[in-house]
Scaffold this motif. Sequence first.
Motif, PDB file in Angstrom:
ATOM      1  N   TYR A 506       0.808  -1.224   0.000  1.00 59.57           N
ATOM      2  CA  TYR A 506       0.000   0.000   0.000  1.00 59.57           C
ATOM      3  C   TYR A 506       0.843   1.276   0.000  1.00 59.57           C
ATOM      4  N   ILE A 507       2.055   1.227  -0.529  1.00 62.39           N
ATOM      5  CA  ILE A 507       2.901   2.425  -0.563  1.00 62.39           C
ATOM      6  C   ILE A 507       3.295   2.730  -2.007  1.00 62.39           C
ATOM      7  N   PRO A 508       3.625   4.007  -2.322  1.00 62.18           N
ATOM      8  CA  PRO A 508       3.948   4.378  -3.694  1.00 62.18           C
ATOM      9  C   PRO A 508       5.387   4.041  -4.080  1.00 62.18           C
ATOM     10  N   TYR A 509       5.565   3.717  -5.366  1.00 55.26           N
ATOM     11  CA  TYR A 509       6.877   3.413  -5.938  1.00 55.26           C
ATOM     12  C   TYR A 509       7.098   4.300  -7.168  1.00 55.26           C
ATOM     13  N   HIS A 510       8.371   4.573  -7.449  1.00 57.69           N
ATOM     14  CA  HIS A 510       8.747   5.240  -8.708  1.00 57.69           C
ATOM     15  C   HIS A 510      10.060   4.634  -9.190  1.00 57.69           C
ATOM     16  N   GLU A 511      10.065   4.203 -10.429  1.00 59.47           N
ATOM     17  CA  GLU A 511      11.223   3.541 -11.025  1.00 59.47           C
ATOM     18  C   GLU A 511      11.691   2.363 -10.173  1.00 59.47           C
ATOM     19  N   GLY A 512      10.722   1.642  -9.622  1.00 59.61           N
ATOM     20  CA  GLY A 512      11.012   0.419  -8.884  1.00 59.61           C
ATOM     21  C   GLY A 512      11.429   0.599  -7.446  1.00 59.61           C
ATOM     22  N   ALA A 513      11.592   1.846  -6.973  1.00 61.22           N
ATOM     23  CA  ALA A 513      11.999   2.098  -5.581  1.00 61.22           C
ATOM     24  C   ALA A 513      10.850   2.764  -4.826  1.00 61.22           C
ATOM     25  N   SER A 514      10.698   2.398  -3.554  1.00 63.55           N
ATOM     26  CA  SER A 514       9.568   2.905  -2.765  1.00 63.55           C
ATOM     27  C   SER A 514       9.820   4.321  -2.267  1.00 63.55           C
ATOM     28  N   VAL A 515       8.783   4.912  -1.730  1.00 62.10           N
ATOM     29  CA  VAL A 515       8.858   6.269  -1.187  1.00 62.10           C
ATOM     30  C   VAL A 515       9.794   6.344   0.022  1.00 62.10           C
ATOM     31  N   PHE A 516      10.150   5.191   0.565  1.00 70.23           N
ATOM     32  CA  PHE A 516      11.068   5.166   1.711  1.00 70.23           C
ATOM     33  C   PHE A 516      12.509   4.866   1.277  1.00 70.23           C
ATOM     34  N   GLU A 517      12.717   4.632  -0.024  1.00 70.27           N
ATOM     35  CA  GLU A 517      14.042   4.263  -0.508  1.00 70.27           C
ATOM     36  C   GLU A 517      14.734   5.364  -1.301  1.00 70.27           C
ATOM     37  N   HIS A 518      13.977   6.203  -1.988  1.00 69.59           N
ATOM     38  CA  HIS A 518      14.589   7.302  -2.740  1.00 69.59           C
ATOM     39  C   HIS A 518      15.245   8.299  -1.785  1.00 69.59           C
ATOM     40  N   GLU A 519      16.245   9.002  -2.265  1.00 70.89           N
ATOM     41  CA  GLU A 519      16.998   9.934  -1.421  1.00 70.89           C
ATOM     42  C   GLU A 519      16.723  11.394  -1.762  1.00 70.89           C
TER      43      GLU A 519
END
Length: 639
Positions: A506-519
């Motif tokens: 139930y969390i958003p992703y962009h280019e395969g990485a989650s909203v908690f992984e992008h920097e």
Amino acid sequence: MSQMIIQKLIILGPRYKRTLEFDTGLNIIRGDRTSGKSLVLNLIDYCLGKSSKINLEVQKELNKHCDRVFIEIKIDNEILTLFRLLKEKQTKIGIYFCSFSEINDYIPKRVEIKEAMQLVMRKLNINEYKRSKYKAHSNEQEIETISFRDIFRYVYIKQHALGTDDFLENKSVFIKNKNPYAFEMIFNLTEPDKNQIQEEIVNIKNKIINLNKDIEGYTTYLRVKEAEDFSELTSKANKINEKIDEQVATKESIIRQNGSNTISENNMYIKLKNRLLKITNELNEMQNLRGNLQTSLASKNLLIEEYEKEKSEIDTTLEINYKLVVPEQNIECPLCHSTVKSHIHNINRPDNILSKIQKEIESKIKLVKSIIEKEENKIIELDDSISRLLKEQFILETAIQEFAKETSVPFLSTIDSINSFINNYNKEKEIINECIRIHHKIDETKILITDLDREKVRLEKELEKLKISEDNKKQIFKFLNDEYKNYMRRLKYSVGEDTYINYDKYIPYHEGASVFEHESGGLLECMQIAYLASILLSKKENYAVGHPGVLLLDTLSKYLGTIKSDTGEIQSEERINDPDVYEEIYKILIELGQDYQIIVVDNTPPESISSYTKYTFFDLNGEKGLINLSLNEIEDVEL
């Protein structure tokens, strides 16, 4: 489908009051840092059940001028006013079932935060969700409740969370594990437990029974006071107000005609009379309180008698059961055929149940006796205070009589007479107002019963449908993903198959990485805005039925470049230095604001949306921000 609108925030102190009003669409609070912008959202959060206190060591101006905060909210067609103290008893929330302007005519309901949030959830037609989980470092299980506060993380995004990996308080292990269940509550995707629902239905039925008993008690009180006709009460109150206004006008006219010099010569006389009037009112209040306590004591003593009688019956039953013995029997051994005598007591009796009831009654007796003792001590304290006030009253009356003999002012006796009339009218008015408040209390209780009935119906429907349709979930996620991708495109990001909202997490992703992984802070903020906007928009399609329908965002410009230069607090590589993206976010919020309320705090919002600016705060030595003495709504009046 229910929706919340925040209508007013009121901060109040002994000599300071300020009211902030909000529109139904987009509201922007702009201004300098440290001017109190974020504090506005923090106070709204506080009134809606935030567990931590407001840090008054940091908020020095708020600490200096205010001691409580109110929030007026509208849920569907009902208006509620919630309030919390800032300096004491912060674990309680007061609830008025009316607008802030009407609170003097209502009796507040003071409850723990948990109960207040349960009430708000009922108004929003949302059921709490309970699930079993393992205790930390243990094989034992416990019940965890997913509540309004968990849903509210999808409503209020704090400054430290927007554009960071602490979105939805992800850094807290305890909290982040509750987020998927909060998401499921928003979209009604939870799978309820049959036994749990049945238990909740029973609890609701019991609450309704008790509330109906309360209504019977209130109605009896009004019948005794001969105050059952509400329209007649309001008519009497209006007539008394007119009489008070007439007396006040007459007194002011007499004072004007006789000049201020004469009055100044008799300040001591006036002070004595005012003090005597205050003492008389205090005595009336204490004597009324004493009478109420005596009535309460009589009621509790009757209750003790009933408990004692019940305990005596249980004691007698236990004694009979203890003495009851099974007659002696000869038992033959199947091997040697010898016989032995048996003296077995009947051990399969309900003694343990009776003993448990006995202990419960003893516990109740102990509790009631403890309350009786406290009330008796309170009566003793009141008697001492009444005695002291009576002595002071006698001394003042004697002094006033002597003073009146020597005074040369002929109209003081007239003023005394008018003050006496006003005082009597106020006493009569207070009795009527108390009855009016009881009428309002009955109305509030009936509304609570209606809310509970609706909740019972919802739960009964849940019993009929224990499994959530997988097709329904797929339909919800198709809508969410379509809108999430659309918003990301509008914010100038390329969108492919690896940009989506995860079906299981139930969390958003962009280019395969989650909203908690992008920097990148700018990317994270855009992902978060697109995610929250798609959730809120889905409410219009009857998907996010458990979302309150309001969004609070703190400091949008944190990671988004504007035309104006910034302070450099955030590294440039984390920013999106594109004013068009910044303005596009506001365009999205304006669109959402056509159906839902959005409150945004920001430093320098684009000039193109300046018409949505509701308040502007300045940091001028703490004088023109949220605490602004020039906007104080309390006027100091010399008496």
